[in-house]
Scaffold this motif. Structure first.
Motif, mmCIF file in Angstrom:
data_model
loop_
_atom_site.group_PDB
_atom_site.id
_atom_site.type_symbol
_atom_site.label_atom_id
_atom_site.label_comp_id
_atom_site.label_asym_id
_atom_site.label_seq_id
_atom_site.Cartn_x
_atom_site.Cartn_y
_atom_site.Cartn_z
ATOM 1 N N HIS A 198 59.739 68.846 65.074
ATOM 2 C CA HIS A 198 60.310 69.302 66.344
ATOM 3 C C HIS A 198 61.234 68.245 66.950
ATOM 4 C CE1 HIS A 198 57.474 72.507 65.898
ATOM 5 N NE2 HIS A 198 56.420 71.734 66.125
ATOM 6 N N GLY A 199 61.992 67.573 66.069
ATOM 7 C CA GLY A 199 62.972 66.605 66.535
ATOM 8 C C GLY A 199 62.404 65.236 66.881
ATOM 9 N N ARG A 200 61.117 65.042 66.681
ATOM 10 C CA ARG A 200 60.489 63.747 66.981
ATOM 11 C C ARG A 200 59.806 63.199 65.734
ATOM 12 N NH1 ARG A 200 57.606 64.535 72.935
ATOM 13 N NH2 ARG A 200 59.524 65.105 74.076
ATOM 14 N N ILE A 201 59.563 61.901 65.753
ATOM 15 C CA ILE A 201 58.897 61.278 64.607
ATOM 16 C C ILE A 201 57.488 61.839 64.467
ATOM 17 C CG2 ILE A 201 58.021 59.107 63.650
ATOM 18 C CD1 ILE A 201 60.312 57.679 65.093
ATOM 19 N N ASP A 202 57.153 62.260 63.255
ATOM 20 C CA ASP A 202 55.814 62.753 62.954
ATOM 21 C C ASP A 202 54.957 61.557 62.533
ATOM 22 O OD1 ASP A 202 53.518 63.925 61.994
ATOM 23 O OD2 ASP A 202 54.537 65.446 60.793
ATOM 24 N N TRP A 203 54.312 60.934 63.527
ATOM 25 C CA TRP A 203 53.600 59.680 63.273
ATOM 26 C C TRP A 203 52.437 59.864 62.291
ATOM 27 C CZ3 TRP A 203 56.042 55.479 64.571
ATOM 28 C CH2 TRP A 203 56.951 55.513 65.629
ATOM 29 N N LYS A 204 51.739 60.979 62.393
ATOM 30 C CA LYS A 204 50.601 61.211 61.500
ATOM 31 C C LYS A 204 51.053 61.242 60.040
ATOM 32 C CE LYS A 204 46.830 64.437 60.526
ATOM 33 N NZ LYS A 204 46.208 65.748 60.867
ATOM 34 N N THR A 205 52.102 62.004 59.777
ATOM 35 C CA THR A 205 52.644 62.079 58.407
ATOM 36 C C THR A 205 53.178 60.717 57.958
ATOM 37 O OG1 THR A 205 53.218 64.405 58.705
ATOM 38 C CG2 THR A 205 54.358 63.208 56.939
ATOM 39 N N LEU A 206 53.862 60.028 58.869
ATOM 40 C CA LEU A 206 54.422 58.724 58.537
ATOM 41 C C LEU A 206 53.339 57.761 58.062
ATOM 42 C CD1 LEU A 206 56.761 56.637 58.548
ATOM 43 C CD2 LEU A 206 56.196 56.186 60.955
ATOM 44 N N TYR A 207 52.260 57.662 58.819
ATOM 45 C CA TYR A 207 51.201 56.715 58.465
ATOM 46 C C TYR A 207 50.465 57.151 57.193
ATOM 47 C CZ TYR A 207 51.978 54.591 63.044
ATOM 48 O OH TYR A 207 52.545 53.955 64.128
ATOM 49 N N GLU A 208 50.271 58.459 57.029
ATOM 50 C CA GLU A 208 49.608 58.949 55.816
ATOM 51 C C GLU A 208 50.446 58.638 54.575
ATOM 52 O OE1 GLU A 208 48.910 63.082 56.432
ATOM 53 O OE2 GLU A 208 47.120 62.773 57.682
ATOM 54 N N ASP A 209 51.755 58.912 54.670
ATOM 55 C CA ASP A 209 52.642 58.644 53.531
ATOM 56 C C ASP A 209 52.690 57.152 53.223
ATOM 57 O OD1 ASP A 209 53.149 61.318 53.437
ATOM 58 O OD2 ASP A 209 55.172 61.215 54.304
ATOM 59 N N ALA A 210 52.734 56.328 54.276
ATOM 60 C CA ALA A 210 52.789 54.881 54.073
ATOM 61 C C ALA A 210 51.514 54.377 53.409
ATOM 62 C CB ALA A 210 53.009 54.171 55.403
ATOM 63 N N ARG A 211 50.360 54.903 53.837
ATOM 64 C CA ARG A 211 49.089 54.495 53.217
ATOM 65 C C ARG A 211 49.072 54.818 51.728
ATOM 66 N NH1 ARG A 211 46.913 56.474 58.168
ATOM 67 N NH2 ARG A 211 46.085 54.743 59.428
ATOM 68 N N LYS A 212 49.616 55.982 51.375
ATOM 69 C CA LYS A 212 49.621 56.389 49.964
ATOM 70 C C LYS A 212 50.456 55.441 49.115
ATOM 71 C CE LYS A 212 48.936 61.327 50.865
ATOM 72 N NZ LYS A 212 49.598 62.665 50.870
ATOM 73 N N VAL A 213 51.660 55.102 49.605
ATOM 74 C CA VAL A 213 52.533 54.246 48.792
ATOM 75 C C VAL A 213 52.006 52.814 48.752
ATOM 76 C CG1 VAL A 213 54.186 53.544 50.594
ATOM 77 C CG2 VAL A 213 54.948 53.759 48.238
ATOM 78 N N LEU A 214 51.381 52.342 49.845
ATOM 79 C CA LEU A 214 50.778 51.008 49.842
ATOM 80 C C LEU A 214 49.588 50.963 48.889
ATOM 81 C CD1 LEU A 214 50.950 50.268 53.673
ATOM 82 C CD2 LEU A 214 52.188 49.026 51.892
#
Length: 507
Positions: A113-129
């Protein structure tokens, strides 16, 4: 064979004012191949990769890039990234005030909805880390992490962007041996998935371990191409510099003189505990340990950057307190820091001005800096350290890493110190410049200077040190000298392993 190469660079030429950085260079890369790009600083490695990554454009229409079978010229880095060509720079390009997750996905943050999706961001970052076995909270600000973990985040960024070609410039320069092993596992997994890697490093043992092929650049030209399994380090070095480096590590053979520095029971809450040792004139004392063991923190307290909680420092036979680095300089102490760009140089200033910085209080004339003296200082250390710069007025930002480090070293030597502290003095510089610096350090010790050397490269610390302090968890866990300075003893000490007396290397 159809599509044998994922990348072909043909006849690439790139010039800058007064210098041809690349002269008709060809490069080929297969899918799933690790290609080591070798050469001294200034040989053209980074320039070639910046042409590939869209940062620079080749000079003539003759230069061509074929990527996945199609002719491509990337006019901007974003075009190369979108195509799957990701470059991880040696000098980290992270935003210190942003979180780990924001840095990994900067430029491609998930939106809702035009804003940063923080939940998805942190989940994706955890996966790649987790994929690269980096145990860091994605919400942590980058600026609060040690440099080794910042390096892992840079690598995670490249993987997260779905790299088809991953360009790594000195990727292990701040990693521990354990982190390096995990990193190499990651590279092997990427190979299995078909990702190609261009690996730039001055660490020849790493090149031999991880690469399939080594391409050498010398003075802007391609000078050799080797299947790593069928060549030797010496063959690659000879191709790089035109000669074999004999006596690469030169151990100082002078007899140590009088005690210059003695430390008794030095402590700093949460960083190091009960540190006691001495350094004599004409002696090189090495400090070795895993990243985070407390080596840098100890020498920073000696130089007045931080203050110990308790303990005593004796210098030239007298008990002293060093409250700041200005006092340390007055005592004729010098400190070459690990991060030359952030802590050692003013990149926007000239070689002459940088090399004169610490000496300024001694070369004033009528309240003004004696400009003639700054030229004298530059010329003296240009000759002594073999600094390769166009002129004294060249900006230090334009120098190779090795020449930048020589400027930092010259800046401190200009005060003619009695004690020289070196923190990772050869990090990220080429093999020829390393040999120059090793030789010069040995010469300084033989002339009576006391030297403290921190290095994460075990061959360097073994090859240069007269005496070695092993640091583990902020404490000195072993003091070694002579033949006892060997790989097995060092590993046993820092890993808290009992020595195997049946092993000749451990006795």
């Amino acid at each position: 064979m159809e599509n044998e190469y994922i990348l072909e660079m043909r006849h690439i030429t790139k010039s800058f004012p007064g210098v041809t950085a690349l002269d008709d260079v060809d490069l080929k890369l297969r899918p799933g191949e690790v290609l080591a790009l070798c050469g001294e600083n200034g040989a053209g490695k980074s320039t070639l990769m910046k042409v590939l990554a869209g940062i620079y454009q080749p000079d003539s229409d003759k230069g061509e890039i074929y990527y996945q079978g199609q002719r491509r010229i990337f006019k901007a880095p974003v075009e190369a990234k979108q195509a799957g060509i990701i470059m991880v720079f040696q000098e980290l390009s992270l935003v210190m005030d942003l979180s780990v997750a924001e840095n990994i996905y900067l430029g491609s943050l998930p939106l809702k909805h035009g804003r940063i999706d923080w939940k998805t961001l942190y989940e994706d970052a955890r996966k790649v880390l987790a994929e690269i076995k980096c145990d860091v909270d994605p919400k942590t600000p980058i600026g609060s992490l040690p440099i080794a973990q910042r390096q892992m985040v840079e690598i995670a960024r490249g993987i997260a962007l779905g790299a088809k070609i991953l360009i790594l410039d000195e990727p292990t320069s701040s990693l521990t041996d354990k982190e390096k092993d995990v990193f190499f596992e990651n590279i092997r997994e990427l190979k299995q998935k078909g990702t190609s890697v261009i690996y730039i490093s001055h660490k020849m043992d790493e090149i031999m371990e991880i690469s399939d092929r080594a391409m050498v650049l010398r003075d802007g030209k391609a000078s050799g191409d080797f299947a790593t399994a069928n060549t030797t380090i010496d063959e690659i070095i000879q191709c790089m510099i035109g000669r074999s480096i004999s006596n690469y590590y030169i151990k100082n053979k002078a007899q140590p003189g009088e005690e210059l520095l003695r430390v008794e029971g030095l402590c700093r809450e949460g960083q190091y505990e009960d540190i006691s040792f001495s350094v004599r004139r004409g002696e090189i004392v090495g400090l070795y340990g895993l990243v985070g063991a407390g080596r840098t923190e100890i020498v920073e307290s000696l130089f007045g950057i931080t203050r110990p909680s308790r303990g005593d420092i004796y210098y030239k036979g007298k008990k002293i307190q060093i409250r700041n680095s200005v006092q340390a300089v007055r005592h004729k102490m010098a400190f070459v820091p690990e991060n030359r760009k952030e802590q050692g140089l003013v990149l926007g200033e000239t070689c002459r001005k940088n090399i004169s910085l610490v000496k300024l209080p001694w070369i004033k004339k009528g309240g003004f800096v004696d400009t003639a003296k700054t030229f004298e200082i530059y010329e003296e250390y240009r000759h002594k350290l073999k600094i390769n710069a166009a002129s004294s007025e060249q900006l230090t930002a334009q120098l190779s890493g090795g020449n930048q480090q020589k400027i930092v070293l010259g800046k401190w030597l200009a005060i003619q110190p009695d004690l020289l502290i070196l923190d990772e003095p050869t990090r990220g510089i080429d093999i020829g410049a390393k040999a120059d610096i090793h030789r010069f350090i040995s010469q300084l010790a033989e002339e009576g200077m006391a030297v403290i050397l921190i290095s994460s490269e075990m061959p360097e610390i073994i090859g240069v040190s007269n005496r070695l302090l092993c640091i583990r968890d902020g404490r000195i866990c072993a003091q070694l000298s002579g033949e006892d300075i060997n790989e097995q003893r060092i590993i046993n000490a820092i890993m808290n392993q009992p020595e195997d007396r049946s092993n000749p290397a451990a006795s």
